[in-house]
Enzyme design. Sequence first.
Site, PDB file in Angstrom:
ATOM      1  N   GLU B 217     -29.046 -41.602  21.888  1.00  0.00           N
ATOM      2  CA  GLU B 217     -29.813 -42.005  23.078  1.00  0.00           C
ATOM      3  C   GLU B 217     -29.034 -41.626  24.341  1.00  0.00           C
ATOM      4  O   GLU B 217     -27.833 -41.369  24.253  1.00  0.00           O
ATOM      5  CB  GLU B 217     -30.024 -43.530  23.065  1.00  0.00           C
ATOM      6  CG  GLU B 217     -30.874 -44.013  21.909  1.00  0.00           C
ATOM      7  CD  GLU B 217     -30.971 -45.535  21.824  1.00  0.00           C
ATOM      8  OE1 GLU B 217     -30.254 -46.234  22.555  1.00  0.00           O
ATOM      9  OE2 GLU B 217     -31.780 -46.006  21.018  1.00  0.00           O
ATOM     10  N   HIS B 260     -31.720 -50.309  24.579  1.00  0.00           N
ATOM     11  CA  HIS B 260     -30.464 -50.996  24.296  1.00  0.00           C
ATOM     12  C   HIS B 260     -29.655 -51.121  25.569  1.00  0.00           C
ATOM     13  O   HIS B 260     -29.824 -50.336  26.503  1.00  0.00           O
ATOM     14  CB  HIS B 260     -29.668 -50.219  23.245  1.00  0.00           C
ATOM     15  CG  HIS B 260     -30.394 -50.038  21.952  1.00  0.00           C
ATOM     16  ND1 HIS B 260     -30.931 -48.823  21.557  1.00  0.00           N
ATOM     17  CD2 HIS B 260     -30.721 -50.919  20.992  1.00  0.00           C
ATOM     18  CE1 HIS B 260     -31.526 -48.985  20.388  1.00  0.00           C
ATOM     19  NE2 HIS B 260     -31.420 -50.244  20.020  1.00  0.00           N
TER      20      HIS B 260
END
Lengths: 85, 305, 273
Positions: B217, B260
Amino acid sequence: MEARSKELEAVFIEVEVDASIATDAELARKLAEVCPVDIFATDDGHVAIVRSNLDECVLCELCLDAAPDGTVRVKKLYDGTELVR
Amino acid sequence: MSVLLSEDFTFIVQGITGREAVNLTRECLDYGSKVVGGVTPGRKGREVHGVPVFDTVEQVTEALGYVPDGSVVTVPPAFTKDAVFEAIVRGVKLVVIVTERIPRRDVAEMVELADRYGARIIGPNCLGVIVPEVCKMGGIGGPAKDAAKAYTPGAIGVMSRSGGMTTEISSTLTAAGLGQSTAISIGGDAIIGSTYAELMPLFEADEQTEGIVIYTEPGGRMEAQLSEWVKENDSRLPIVAFMAGRFMDSEEMKGMSFGHAGTIVEGKEDTATEKIARLEAAGIPVVERIDEIPDAVKDKLGAKV
Amino acid sequence: MGRGHLSNLVEPPDFRAKEVISHTGLTGSELTRATPILARLARLMRDYDMTLAEINPLARLADGSFVALDAHMEMENEARPRQRPLLDDLGVDPTDMREPYEPSAFERNVKAIDSADHRGVIQGKDHGFSGNLGLVIGAGGGSLTLTDAVRSQGGRPANYTEIGGNPSVSKACGLAKEVLSKDGVEKIAVMMSIVSNTRVDIVARGVIKACLELDKDPGETIAIFRIPGAWEEEGFKILERYGVEYCDRSVSMWEAAGRAVAKIQEEQVAGSR
């Protein structure tokens, strides 16, 4: 656009309690205790169903375990089947 | 073989009486894992699915007569640091931290202590580790029957910053006939105990593993570290990467975190575009779709032979 | 340049600051005077859970003393509870999350629904999104992957969401209603990576209920439902009953997103005829 909204109850789940146990205060307390989503409550010694919580039923069958066989039925309105002991 | 876990691996669950921990314990036992004890302060004498509960890790090791290999820590963020310190100081060598929202300073302290004691941390904010059909440590893959659907034994090591995507990717590999040696949910926080580059030597040394798939990510330097590691170590293992969060490259998403805590674009280095370029420069292809992973892995494995 | 790594286990000691400054070539009274500034900055960073603590520029006065002309500090959100006393001193309200932008009504409403019910976690963002396809998606990594998949195939998401931790029916319903109430949203795509904790049937109930409560046909409104995993058999029964197109794990996240995009595009073509 302000969407008009209503609150629906028992779209997916209906719970039926047999008349033979509806006034059993001890069982009412037990059902209220075991249900993880508060579908059962005690109302002056009676078994009460909290209709706004019916659709939260997680099909755990703890109410069926707590009550005498055949006295509590959990109906799945979306496929016409029911959970019962 | 596999990495981190094996058939005889024993572990405890710290915070075992919590709602999620009770489920996790059930799932791990059903999968065949050896959960040998649990800790919740003040709850000594109880049992969770037959696993004895103690007040301290020290009590567990006394009762067992040995130090368990690992611990899954699932206690509230304010208490996590102490629980992890306790496990490490009592000799536990692999600590999986499930808890989310732990302040970074606490994580930095835990990682430093682990280093000093020769212990390893996986997480925080992760689902744990699974060696298909051997051992599952943490909630990874869910109930045993669901985990069995997604994970099968094989030659691919999986590392992922997302717990859920560890399962999605493994399931996709399984459907294409590619099993997994070990799948690790490494955690989604800005600071984690074990990064891709820190885990690579384990996979490198594992005979069963022939290739690696990583899920990445935006945010952080982990992918850059992996690229450097691959270049410096002449790794035998082909790696395929998937990068999620490409949409975060747009200017208006800057400074917003998605998914996140560690997934945030603050500088150019954090962007998906930059990371993809770095990974590809290190010979790691980055696919755009999860369903392209199996073919990319097969290509890489074929090219190697 | 001077550079040094500090232990987090002990209070940053003065000598480390001195070493780092000495690496820049500074010596004499300049070194001894600059050392406490750097040491205090390092302690401040650690003690107050900063992710960044910067003095820039640092000026030297004619008498040889140093003063900070400007400074920039960032505290991480996770540490806010334990740093409450400092935040109170600074007048930072507990509800002020110091986002880089003003939260929208959608974002505020989703947050309110989330905090009103402890079961599961939902998040919603629409800053930077202005499309016509509502996304009811999860979890962390799955949401990122699916948002990319929609955009890469020509879709225009109206928002971003995350569902996780097994939310209640009413929470999933509340989230879907918020997405459906956004301007220009006619259809929603309900998608997640394989779930193990969140239950397929519970989310299915929630999103269908949202449609019904808004007097919309679930079969028309839900472009695609792709959540494989826990309790999927039960979930698929519910979706079938309401005529919602669904798929299991054999349909990839990319394909599911593509189907949703195709549906909304077909409708636009039909509408413009």
